[in-house]
Design an enzyme around this catalytic site. Structure first.
Site, PDB file in Angstrom:
ATOM      1  CG  ASP A  98       8.405  22.592 -16.377  1.00  0.00           C
ATOM      2  OD1 ASP A  98       9.084  21.570 -16.256  1.00  0.00           O
ATOM      3  OD2 ASP A  98       8.214  23.170 -17.470  1.00  0.00           O
ATOM      4  CG  ASN A 117      18.279  24.950 -23.687  1.00  0.00           C
ATOM      5  OD1 ASN A 117      19.069  25.797 -23.320  1.00  0.00           O
ATOM      6  ND2 ASN A 117      18.059  23.847 -22.995  1.00  0.00           N
ATOM      7  CG  ASP A 169      24.009  25.601 -19.154  1.00  0.00           C
ATOM      8  OD1 ASP A 169      23.005  24.858 -19.170  1.00  0.00           O
ATOM      9  OD2 ASP A 169      25.125  25.243 -19.578  1.00  0.00           O
ATOM     10  CD  GLU A 182      12.492  21.552 -18.760  1.00  0.00           C
ATOM     11  OE1 GLU A 182      11.528  21.227 -19.483  1.00  0.00           O
ATOM     12  OE2 GLU A 182      13.588  20.965 -18.767  1.00  0.00           O
TER      13      GLU A 182
END
Length: 304
Positions: free
Chosen positions: A157, A165, A174, A201
């Protein structure tokens, strides 16, 4: 001039003809021609001449027979050539059709393979998706159960990815996911290994014929490559760069154990890594943990 059967007597008289004789040419029991000769002199019948002419007639008949035979042979050869050329054209056309069919078949197979690939690949990171992960894990579980070999699973993770983000935008997020996916894929190159996007993620790495120590080595190699990539993360609470929390579960598939328990154990190991401060690796042995009471670890840990 007095022969009533001679229909050209007037013409003969005008030409001054006085004598004549004719003979048929026989070929294949048929009269195929008649030859006639005329003379201005009046000559009596000549038996010697007629006998010679009979021989000539026979030879001419044989000649005509040969010509007929040659003509028939030529016609037969022409017919055979026509049939051969026709068959050749048909064979060539059939070959072209077969080639076109094979080409269409290959194109269809390629299209099917591409569809299967698209159905099994994550569109963003271009590594296997969750669907592919599930199929691969089931396959390797069955194989390792037969071979009685270790199967390891790493759940990863990205730490504080929501903050990443928010700080760098979704496009930046991305690009980060793509870089992490590339690093994970580079460490899962064996036939029984697979790196996949697990969701959001989260990523997963399947390692066949790999015990806990081998899985830890792979996890450490992933951390090392990620550190070398130095993906800047100004909003992280544990580092200035992107880091991973990783949970490892290892077992030898057998009766009494299940894939769901392996995934659950890796998930709990990942939660523990998060609880202990993130940017770390925690490993759990499914066989040992399976024997412990349920609910040892909390499932309420924040995932981001």
């Amino acid at each position: 001039m007095g022969d009533r059967n001679f229909v050209r007597s007037r013409l003969a008289e005008e030409a001054g003809l006085r004598s004549g004789f004719g003979f048929p040419i026989h070929a294949r029991s048929q009269v195929v021609g008649v030859m006639t000769f005329f003379c201005r002199e009046e000559l009596p019948p000549d038996q010697d001449l007629l006998q010679i002419i009979a021989v000539v007639s026979s030879q001419l008949g044989e000649f005509v027979k040969r010509k007929y035979a040659e003509k028939e042979l030529q016609e037969a050869e022409a017919s055979i050539r026509f049939l051969y050329e026709q068959e050749k054209r048909q064979s060539e056309e059939l070959a072209r059709q077969n080639l076109a069919l094979e080409q269409a078949k290959l194109e269809l197979q390629a299209a099917n393979m591409e569809l299967q690939r698209l159905a099994s690949v994550d569109g963003l990171t271009q590594i296997p998706n969750r669907r592919c992960f599930d199929k691969k894990l089931e396959l390797e579980w069955q194989l390792m159960e037969r071979e009685k070999e270790s199967l390891s699973l790493i759940l990863c993770d990205i730490d504080f990815f929501k903050l990443y983000n928010d700080h760098y935008g979704h496009q930046g997020g991305d690009e980060c996911l793509k870089q992490v996916a590339e690093i994970l894929a580079s460490k899962a190159q064996r036939a029984g290994d697979l790196a996949a996007r697990y969701g959001g993620e989260e990523f997963a790495v399947i390692l066949s014929r790999t015990d806990v120590q081998g899985a830890k080595q792979i996890a450490e190699a992933i951390r090392s490559d990620l550190k070398a990539a130095a993906i800047f993360h100004a909003a992280s609470k544990v580092s200035n760069f992107i880091t991973l929390s990783m949970g490892i579960a290892t077992t030898v598939p057998a009766t009494g154990l299940s894939i769901e328990e392996l995934i659950g154990q890796a998930d709990r190991a990942l939660y523990r890594a998060k609880l202990e401060g993130r940017d770390r690796i925690v490993d759990l042995d499914l066989k040992i943990e399976f024997q412990r009471p349920k609910g040892v670890f909390s499932d309420d840990c924040e995932r981001s």
